[in-house]
Design an enzyme around this catalytic site. Structure first.
Site, PDB file in Angstrom:
ATOM      1  N   ASP A  83       0.836  -1.204   0.000  1.00 27.50           N
ATOM      2  CA  ASP A  83       0.000   0.000   0.000  1.00 27.50           C
ATOM      3  C   ASP A  83       0.871   1.256   0.000  1.00 27.50           C
ATOM      4  O   ASP A  83       2.064   1.196   0.322  1.00 27.50           O
ATOM      5  CB  ASP A  83      -0.938   0.004   1.218  1.00 27.50           C
ATOM      6  CG  ASP A  83      -0.202  -0.061   2.547  1.00 27.50           C
ATOM      7  OD1 ASP A  83       0.803  -0.800   2.642  1.00 27.50           O
ATOM      8  OD2 ASP A  83      -0.606   0.641   3.501  1.00 27.50           O
ATOM      9  N   GLU A 148       0.133  -1.175   5.825  1.00 30.68           N
ATOM     10  CA  GLU A 148       1.183  -0.656   6.711  1.00 30.68           C
ATOM     11  C   GLU A 148       0.944   0.806   7.036  1.00 30.68           C
ATOM     12  O   GLU A 148       1.152   1.249   8.157  1.00 30.68           O
ATOM     13  CB  GLU A 148       2.559  -0.823   6.041  1.00 30.68           C
ATOM     14  CG  GLU A 148       3.751  -0.607   6.982  1.00 30.68           C
ATOM     15  CD  GLU A 148       4.238   0.831   7.049  1.00 30.68           C
ATOM     16  OE1 GLU A 148       5.038   1.140   7.948  1.00 30.68           O
ATOM     17  OE2 GLU A 148       3.819   1.661   6.222  1.00 30.68           O
TER      18      GLU A 148
HETATM   19 ZN   LIG Z   1       6.659   2.212   4.191  1.00 32.13          ZN
END
Ligand SMILES: [Zn+2]
Length: 461
Positions: A83, A148
């Site tokens: 992401d 994340e």
């Molecule tokens: Zn990162």
């Protein structure tokens, strides 16, 4: 296809393709279709990785891949995330953020550095090794998270799966450090910084309440005034500063590469930590953050209307907890600083990550760690111009979850990054040099090839 030309084509085209798929993660923005497309693209670009490794889908779009080695005595985990953070203002980008344009020897776009470059470099290295018939000396796990940037669930779930399967990694390697150019004034060589701990993220809400009412008849000491006092009190009472051991080791290693007059100062500072603390505090916010737990007041809220006195005022405080301080220490400090006028609500609690072992070379402090030495040696082979060193990471990574199952968690992306490139992360004009991507592939490949032999017997996984 493991010739130089093949690697260039495969890695560059794959990174361009991944950058063009906007897998943006944000609390109010999530596009399932983009993540589906990314996983499909990844499978098409790296067929052997997906055929020969055992693939487990984690959370929504995370992946955990298992490559069986000759031994499972010392398994290693290579991490990256799929992401990216949103683009605030596309107009500020020299090349459109989701273009993956190759211009002036670099690939441009959101995620090239953070962290699709690592995804591509890891997959290219493994794909090449599979083509060459290589079997790693140790079990290798690839863990690619999908959330994340929003402190999501994929990484903790991957840890849960490994734990269930009885996997205790020898080491875990995630993003974080880099082959950083221009990181320290006066130090001419790039420093390949390997994060051996990271600060913890803790957030508080300070709240003051009162009667509210009409703005034409204000009373003294209302909620907004008390919140304002609490904020200034907090700013006036920082946590005590110190230099943790990995930072001392970092300065010990770079001192010989600093010119005059800085070299002797750095070398001396490593012997007199109090001097180093003072220098770091004076040199600016980035270096000051290396010495202590920091407080940033980020959100402020009072009344919703100009003519209404707030019945309650709040201030959000984002805290980065330094190695050596506990969350309890920090809460006690904030309570003392802000006094009894405001209430403190703990929104999230995160301690500093435990310190991973690293090698030291200082006089009288010789200590070698085999896993850290492996990173150091391969860094020296692929980036001979760089000085490898441990450091304390300021930002948070998914790898913090892996400290629950692994003693050695390292944070290093094998890419050369200039100061401007480091500043482009989460900002605009993020780009990765083509040659730097290829050298990153070479580094992961070298690392995988040099995993040491472990005990030969296999227990059921
Ligand atoms: Zn990162």
């Amino acid at each position: 296809m493991s010739s130089g030309e093949g690697r260039r084509e495969r890695a560059v085209h794959a990174l361009q393709a991944l950058v063009r798929i906007p897998t943006v993660s944000h609390p109010d923005q999530w596009d399932d279709a983009a993540f589906d497309a990314l996983l499909a693209e990844l499978e098409q670009r790296f067929p052997l990785v997906h055929e020969r490794l055992e693939v487990t889908r984690v959370h929504t779009h995370g992946l955990l891949l298992h490559w069986a080695g000759r031994s499972n005595a010392r398994p290693v985990v290579l991490m990256a995330h799929l992401d990216v953070v949103p683009v605030e203002d596309p107009a500020r980008w020299t090349h459109p953020p989701f273009s993956g344009a190759v211009v002036d020897g670099s690939i441009w776009g959101r995620g090239t550095l953070d962290d699709k470059g690592c995804v591509v470099a890891i997959c290219t290295a493994v794909e090449e090794l599979l083509e060459a018939g290589h079997v790693p000396a140790q079990d290798v796990w690839l863990s690619f998270g999908c959330d994340e940037e929003v402190f999501g669930q994929a990484a903790p779930e991957a840890v849960g799966i490994l734990r269930e399967r009885g996997v205790e990694p020898w080491f875990v390697l995630d993003e974080g450090g880099a082959v950083a150019g221009g990181a320290f004034p006066g130090v001419r060589r790039p420093v390949a910084v390997v994060g051996v701990t990271e600060k913890g993220v803790t957030s508080l809400l300070l709240r003051a309440e009162g009667r509210g009412g009409h703005a034409s008849t204000p009373a003294r000491n209302g909620p907004t005034a008390r919140i304002a006092r609490a904020i200034t009190a907090l700013e006036r009472s920082p946590m005590p500063a110190s230099v943790p051991p990995p930072t001392l080791e970092l300065f010990r290693r770079i001192a010989p590469h600093a010119g005059l007059p800085l070299g002797p100062v750095l070398a001396g500072a490593a012997r007199v930590p109090a001097l180093l603390v003072r220098a770091l505090l004076a040199a600016g916010p980035e270096t000051a953050a290396m010495t202590r737990t920091t407080f940033a007041v980020t959100t402020l809220q009072g009344s919703p209307a100009l003519n209404v006195i707030a019945g309650a005022a709040t201030a959000g405080v984002n805290i980065r907890v330094m190695l050596g301080d506990t969350v309890e220490d920090v809460l006690a400090h904030v309570r003392r600083a802000v006094g009894k006028d405001v209430a403190i609500e703990v929104v999230e609690e995160g301690a500093a990550s435990p310190l991973s072992p690293y090698s030291t070379s200082g006089a009288g402090a010789e200590h070698r760690d085999e896993a850290f030495d492996l990173l150091e040696r391969t860094i020296e082979q692929v980036f001979p111009e760089a000085v490898p060193a441990p450091y304390v990471m300021m930002a948070a990574t998914d790898s913090r979850h892996f400290t629950a199952i692994c003693e050695r968690v390292y944070r290093f992306a094998p890419f050369r990054m200039s100061k401007a490139q480091r500043e482009s992360i989460h900002s605009h004009d993020e780009h990765l040099g083509v040659q730097d991507l290829l050298d990153g592939v070479a580094w992961y490949r070298r690392l995988l090839e040099e995993l040491p032999e472990g005990s030969p017997e296999r227990s059921p996984a």
